[in-house]
Design a protein around this motif. Structure first.
Motif, mmCIF file in Angstrom:
data_model
loop_
_atom_site.group_PDB
_atom_site.id
_atom_site.type_symbol
_atom_site.label_atom_id
_atom_site.label_comp_id
_atom_site.label_asym_id
_atom_site.label_seq_id
_atom_site.Cartn_x
_atom_site.Cartn_y
_atom_site.Cartn_z
ATOM 1 N N GLN A 21 0.808 -1.219 0.000
ATOM 2 C CA GLN A 21 0.000 0.000 0.000
ATOM 3 C C GLN A 21 0.844 1.274 0.000
ATOM 4 O OE1 GLN A 21 -3.349 0.299 -0.393
ATOM 5 N NE2 GLN A 21 -3.188 -1.904 -0.829
ATOM 6 N N GLN A 22 1.897 1.306 0.776
ATOM 7 C CA GLN A 22 2.744 2.499 0.885
ATOM 8 C C GLN A 22 4.107 2.227 0.247
ATOM 9 O OE1 GLN A 22 1.626 5.388 2.234
ATOM 10 N NE2 GLN A 22 -0.375 4.487 2.723
ATOM 11 N N ASN A 23 4.113 1.825 -1.004
ATOM 12 C CA ASN A 23 5.366 1.345 -1.584
ATOM 13 C C ASN A 23 6.340 2.443 -1.992
ATOM 14 O OD1 ASN A 23 4.262 2.304 -3.972
ATOM 15 N ND2 ASN A 23 4.517 0.389 -5.096
ATOM 16 N N LYS A 24 5.969 3.703 -1.839
ATOM 17 C CA LYS A 24 6.926 4.780 -2.111
ATOM 18 C C LYS A 24 8.154 4.677 -1.214
ATOM 19 C CE LYS A 24 4.379 8.625 -4.168
ATOM 20 N NZ LYS A 24 3.981 10.036 -4.002
ATOM 21 N N ALA A 25 7.984 4.057 -0.066
ATOM 22 C CA ALA A 25 9.075 3.966 0.905
ATOM 23 C C ALA A 25 10.201 3.050 0.448
ATOM 24 C CB ALA A 25 8.534 3.493 2.254
ATOM 25 N N ILE A 26 10.000 2.296 -0.627
ATOM 26 C CA ILE A 26 11.052 1.366 -1.049
ATOM 27 C C ILE A 26 12.326 2.082 -1.462
ATOM 28 C CG2 ILE A 26 9.414 -0.420 -1.752
ATOM 29 C CD1 ILE A 26 9.816 0.436 -4.645
ATOM 30 N N PHE A 27 12.250 3.373 -1.784
ATOM 31 C CA PHE A 27 13.445 4.132 -2.145
ATOM 32 C C PHE A 27 13.988 4.968 -0.978
ATOM 33 C CE2 PHE A 27 11.453 3.412 -6.297
ATOM 34 C CZ PHE A 27 12.536 2.989 -7.040
ATOM 35 N N THR A 28 13.268 4.962 0.143
ATOM 36 C CA THR A 28 13.682 5.838 1.254
ATOM 37 C C THR A 28 13.827 5.124 2.591
ATOM 38 O OG1 THR A 28 11.339 6.420 1.633
ATOM 39 C CG2 THR A 28 12.634 7.885 0.210
ATOM 40 N N ASP A 29 13.291 3.924 2.730
ATOM 41 C CA ASP A 29 13.361 3.273 4.038
ATOM 42 C C ASP A 29 14.762 2.724 4.309
ATOM 43 O OD1 ASP A 29 13.587 0.819 2.711
ATOM 44 O OD2 ASP A 29 11.468 0.325 2.923
ATOM 45 N N GLY A 30 14.939 2.189 5.494
ATOM 46 C CA GLY A 30 16.258 1.744 5.928
ATOM 47 C C GLY A 30 16.841 0.604 5.124
ATOM 48 N N SER A 31 15.995 -0.148 4.430
ATOM 49 C CA SER A 31 16.493 -1.290 3.663
ATOM 50 C C SER A 31 16.911 -0.925 2.242
ATOM 51 C CB SER A 31 15.411 -2.376 3.593
ATOM 52 O OG SER A 31 14.277 -1.907 2.854
ATOM 53 N N ALA A 32 16.622 0.302 1.812
ATOM 54 C CA ALA A 32 16.873 0.685 0.410
ATOM 55 C C ALA A 32 18.351 0.596 0.040
ATOM 56 C CB ALA A 32 16.355 2.099 0.153
ATOM 57 N N ILE A 33 19.223 1.014 0.948
ATOM 58 C CA ILE A 33 20.659 0.995 0.660
ATOM 59 C C ILE A 33 21.141 -0.439 0.422
ATOM 60 C CG2 ILE A 33 22.944 1.430 1.648
ATOM 61 C CD1 ILE A 33 21.741 3.873 3.051
ATOM 62 N N ALA A 34 20.678 -1.366 1.253
ATOM 63 C CA ALA A 34 21.069 -2.768 1.092
ATOM 64 C C ALA A 34 20.422 -3.374 -0.151
ATOM 65 C CB ALA A 34 20.668 -3.563 2.337
ATOM 66 N N THR A 35 19.177 -3.013 -0.411
ATOM 67 C CA THR A 35 18.452 -3.569 -1.562
ATOM 68 C C THR A 35 19.122 -3.201 -2.880
ATOM 69 O OG1 THR A 35 16.341 -3.523 -0.377
ATOM 70 C CG2 THR A 35 16.244 -3.597 -2.791
ATOM 71 N N PHE A 36 19.473 -1.926 -3.010
ATOM 72 C CA PHE A 36 20.052 -1.453 -4.269
ATOM 73 C C PHE A 36 21.572 -1.538 -4.293
ATOM 74 C CE2 PHE A 36 15.867 0.599 -4.265
ATOM 75 C CZ PHE A 36 15.447 0.318 -5.559
ATOM 76 N N GLY A 37 22.170 -1.755 -3.149
ATOM 77 C CA GLY A 37 23.616 -1.932 -3.092
ATOM 78 C C GLY A 37 24.420 -0.676 -3.352
ATOM 79 N N VAL A 38 23.812 0.485 -3.070
ATOM 80 C CA VAL A 38 24.490 1.766 -3.275
ATOM 81 C C VAL A 38 24.143 2.690 -2.114
ATOM 82 C CG1 VAL A 38 24.509 1.592 -5.797
ATOM 83 C CG2 VAL A 38 22.560 2.664 -4.653
ATOM 84 N N GLY A 39 24.786 3.867 -2.080
ATOM 85 C CA GLY A 39 24.526 4.827 -1.016
ATOM 86 C C GLY A 39 23.171 5.506 -1.149
ATOM 87 N N LYS A 40 22.794 6.243 -0.110
ATOM 88 C CA LYS A 40 21.487 6.884 -0.039
ATOM 89 C C LYS A 40 21.240 7.832 -1.207
ATOM 90 C CE LYS A 40 18.615 9.742 3.009
ATOM 91 N NZ LYS A 40 18.557 10.457 4.313
#
Length: 318
Positions: free
Chosen positions: A42-61
């Motif tokens: 429902q609130q999937n905008k957070a996938i680029f900003t939450d705490g797991s995004a850095i690990a998911t994409f493998g790059v910095g914030k």
């Protein structure tokens, strides 16, 4: 030139969002795959900003923010309602389960990405550079000064020289390869996949660049016809469109693809074949124009793109 969307009263310029990183290989697919994975949240905008995004994409914030920026700018993902990000039509076509080019190996994908990025005024520098900037040879400072002049003329708020300078730098890095060292290929000489289109060349000196206008032999007729249909729908509801508009209007295929008039004329004279008669070309009594009986549907427009990929597959098989 004082026409086009940049001169609209309600136009809002954008000179940031990429965090100074040009588009890089693999980023669009990463963004597409993550958004598709989270499509039911429902609130999937957070996938680029939450705490797991850095690990998911493998790059910095900051780079995660840049990945999102480029995926939206290139039409791969889009914002639905206030809480949802979703995959867009182009993203599904290229990167979906039966995607045409999931690893961006086909030059047709690059041309389509370029069209989506520069055919609309959402990214001010990119649109201005291809649709309003007249110099073929230029330096970063020249382009930045022209954008500052436009910002002052239009009285755009909160536009600083430093912001425009960074945006221009990101623009040239998106399209022009860094000069290679004599000892071998520089690691970042081809930072962006759009460098492969050869639309912008470094002239050798530190700040010199040249727009490459002409034939654009790697541009397929399918993507070209798709761009013609999209521009037409956006520009005019009439059932005829002049050669002049297709060649010179801001956001037109002639402008965005850096086509000279002879090449544009050649492509338009063949457009009836690729569109199966839905768009026709005529040149009578000095009047050069394309015509249609009705606006092409979205499905018909996207089918034009597919023809470029089929053509490439046939060439490989041969």
């Amino acid at each position: 030139m004082s026409r086009g969307k940049l001169y609209s009263k309600n136009y809002s310029p954008q000179f940031s969002g990429h965090e100074t990183f040009p588009l890089r290989y693999g980023w669009l697919k990463k963004a597409y795959d993550r958004v598709r994975q989270a499509r039911d949240e429902q609130q999937n905008k957070a996938i680029f900003t939450d705490g797991s995004a850095i690990a998911t994409f493998g790059v910095g914030k900051n780079m995660v923010s840049s990945i999102r920026y480029w995926a939206q700018a290139c039409g791969i993902i889009e914002t639905g309602n206030s809480s949802k990000i979703q995959t867009a039509k182009i993203g599904d076509l290229i990167f979906g389960d039966e995607g045409l080019d999931p690893f961006m190996e086909n030059v047709a994908t690059l041309w389509l990405t370029h069209w989506k990025l520069c055919g609309q005024p959402d990214r001010t520098t990119w649109y201005f550079a291809f649709s309003h900037f007249h110099a073929l040879n230029f330096e970063r400072e020249t382009l930045a000064k022209e954008l500052l002049r436009l910002a002052s003329e239009r009285e755009w708020p909160r536009v600083s020289p430093a912001t425009i300078k960074k945006d221009v730098e990101c623009f040239v890095r998106t399209y022009a390869a860094k000069p290679t060292a004599r000892s071998g290929l520089h690691e970042e000489s081809l930072e962006s996949p759009l460098v492969e289109l050869n639309l912008l060349k470094a002239k050798g000196k530190k700040d010199g660049f040249r727009f490459v206008r002409g034939e654009q032999s790697s541009l397929g007729q399918g993507v070209f016809a798709f761009a013609v249909a999209e521009f037409w729908n956006d520009f005019s509801g009439a059932n005829s469109l002049s050669f002049e508009a297709l060649a010179h209007e801001p956001g037109s295929p002639g402008r965005v693809f850096n086509l000279d008039e002879n090449e544009l004329l050649r492509r338009l004279s063949d457009i009836e074949d690729i569109t199966r008669g839905k768009i026709t070309w005529s040149e009578t009594a000095g009047l050069k124009q394309i015509s249609r009986r009705k606006e092409m549907t979205e499905t018909e427009r996207y089918d034009l793109i597919k023809s470029d990929y089929k053509s490439t597959e046939m060439q490989r098989a041969a």
